[in-house]
Design a protein around this motif. Structure first.
Motif, PDB file in Angstrom:
ATOM      1  N   TYR A   1      -8.105   0.211   1.392  1.00  0.00           N
ATOM      2  CA  TYR A   1      -6.785   1.316   0.494  1.00  0.00           C
ATOM      3  C   TYR A   1      -7.113   0.503  -0.672  1.00  0.00           C
ATOM      4  O   TYR A   1      -7.020   1.688  -1.830  1.00  0.00           O
TER       5      TYR A   1
ATOM      6  N   ALA B   1       0.616  -1.124  -0.116  1.00  0.00           N
ATOM      7  CA  ALA B   1       0.055   0.036   0.018  1.00  0.00           C
ATOM      8  C   ALA B   1       0.795   1.546   0.020  1.00  0.00           C
ATOM      9  O   ALA B   1       0.491   2.243  -0.861  1.00  0.00           O
TER      10      ALA B   1
ATOM     11  N   SER C   1      -3.458   4.572   2.705  1.00  0.00           N
ATOM     12  CA  SER C   1      -2.114   3.915   2.125  1.00  0.00           C
ATOM     13  C   SER C   1      -2.574   3.085   3.606  1.00  0.00           C
ATOM     14  O   SER C   1      -2.421   1.463   3.065  1.00  0.00           O
TER      15      SER C   1
ATOM     16  N   SER D   1      -8.081   3.776  -4.212  1.00  0.00           N
ATOM     17  CA  SER D   1      -6.666   4.180  -4.669  1.00  0.00           C
ATOM     18  C   SER D   1      -6.171   5.328  -6.005  1.00  0.00           C
ATOM     19  O   SER D   1      -5.540   6.076  -5.902  1.00  0.00           O
TER      20      SER D   1
ATOM     21  N   SER E   1      -3.734   9.256  -1.239  1.00  0.00           N
ATOM     22  CA  SER E   1      -2.890   7.801  -0.232  1.00  0.00           C
ATOM     23  C   SER E   1      -2.707   8.224   1.121  1.00  0.00           C
ATOM     24  O   SER E   1      -1.213   7.449   1.206  1.00  0.00           O
TER      25      SER E   1
END
Length: 274
Positions: free
Chosen positions: A194, A127, A254, A198, A251
C-alpha cells in the motif's frame, strides 16, 4: 385513650420520617456519576472532535481529511457514550476510512450500563491511519441511535502492521510502473504494498502471457484482494490472454493489493499508477 393517641402520633412521626428519608435517597441516586465522568480521557491523547451524532447504517463522515492531513498520528481513538435509542435492535458502532467500509474498526463495549455504556475503538496500524488521513473518519451504527462521539489522536509515528513485512511480487517501480511473473496459488499473493501506491489517484493492473498448468475445467479468472483471502474486484478480460483492472479507491487496499485467481494460472502482471 392516651396510650392509643401516643401510638398514633408515633406512627405518624415515623411515616413522615420514612417519606423524607426516601426522598433523600432518590435524590442521591439521581446525582450519581456516569461512565463518561469516570472515564479518564487523557489516556486517549488530544481531542479533535466531540459532537452529538445520530447514527445511520451507512457510514457518514464526522472528521474531514483536511483536519487530519497535517497531523502526525501514532494512534486514533473513537469514543461513543451517552447512547439514546428507543428501538429493539442491539447496539453497534463501527468506524471506517470511507463510505465503503474500508479499514473497519468496531467500537467495543468497555464499561457502564444503558445510556452510560462506553464504547471505544483504537487504530494503530500505519496503513490504516494513512487511509483515515487521506479520506477522513467515517462512522456508522444502529440506525437512529444518538450518542456523544469524540475522536482523539496521539502524536507520533504509527507502526506498520505485520503485512508490510510480507514480500510483494512487485518490489519496486520505475516511472510509476512495475512488472513481475506470477503463479496463482491457493491463497492471494501480495502484489504491491500500500505504501508504494497510497498517494496515487488511480492504479491499473494488467495481466498478459497467461498459461495454465492445472487440470481444472473451470474458466480462467483473476481478482484483486485486500488481504490473503478477501475478494475485492474482478479483472476483466480484454482480448487474447489479456486481463485488466483500474482501481480508483486506493484506500480500500490499506493492507496491500493482493492477486488471486484460478490456481495454476501463470503469466506476467504489470502494475502502474498515476
Amino acid at each position: 385513650m392516651k396510650f392509643i393517641r401516643k401510638n398514633i402520633l408515633t406512627a405518624v412521626f415515623f411515616s413522615v420520617f420514612a417519606i423524607l428519608l426516601g426522598g433523600a435517597l432518590i435524590s442521591c441516586s439521581n446525582g450519581s456519576s456516569s461512565s463518561d465522568e469516570d472515564d479518564d480521557e487523557s489516556s486517549y491523547g488530544t481531542k479533535i472532535y466531540s459532537e452529538s451524532v445520530t447514527f445511520s447504517e451507512t457510514p457518514t463522515q464526522i472528521v474531514s481529511a483536511e483536519m487530519l492531513a497535517d497531523l502526525s498520528i501514532k494512534s486514533l481513538t473513537i469514543k461513543v457514550i451517552n447512547v439514546n435509542y428507543s428501538g429493539s435492535d442491539d447496539w453497534w458502532f463501527t468506524a471506517c476510512s470511507d463510505s465503503s467500509w474500508s479499514n473497519k474498526a468496531k467500537l467495543e463495549w468497555q464499561s457502564g450500563e444503558g445510556a452510560n455504556s462506553l464504547y471505544l475503538a483504537t487504530i494503530t496500524d500505519a496503513a490504516a491511519i494513512a487511509a483515515y488521513k487521506a479520506n477522513g473518519i467515517y462512522i456508522a451504527g444502529t440506525n437512529n441511535a444518538t450518542a456523544s462521539v469524540s475522536v482523539f489522536y496521539v502524536e507520533g509515528e504509527a507502526e506498520e502492521s505485520g503485512d508490510s513485512s510480507e514480500e510483494a511480487l512487485i518490489k519496486s517501480f520505475t516511472s510509476n510502473t512495475g512488472s513481475s511473473s506470477f503463479t496463482i496459488s491457493s491463497t492471494y499473493q501480495l502484489l504491491a504494498k500500500y505504501e508504494a501506491v497510497s498517494s496515487a489517484s488511480k492504479v491499473t493492473i494488467k495481466i498478459t502471457n497467461v498459461s495454465y498448468t492445472g487440470t481444472s475445467s473451470d474458466s480462467w479468472w483473476f481478482v484483486s484482494g485486500t488481504d490473503t483471502n478477501s475478494y475485492k474486484q474482478k479483472l476483466e478480460w480484454k482480448e487474447g490472454d489479456s486481463y485488466e483492472l483500474e482501481i480508483s479507491a486506493i484506500s480500500e487496499y490499506s493492507k496491500g493489493i493482493y492477486l488471486g485467481g484460478l490456481e495454476g494460472l501463470t503469466g506476467t502482471v504489470t502494475v502502474s499508477y498515476e
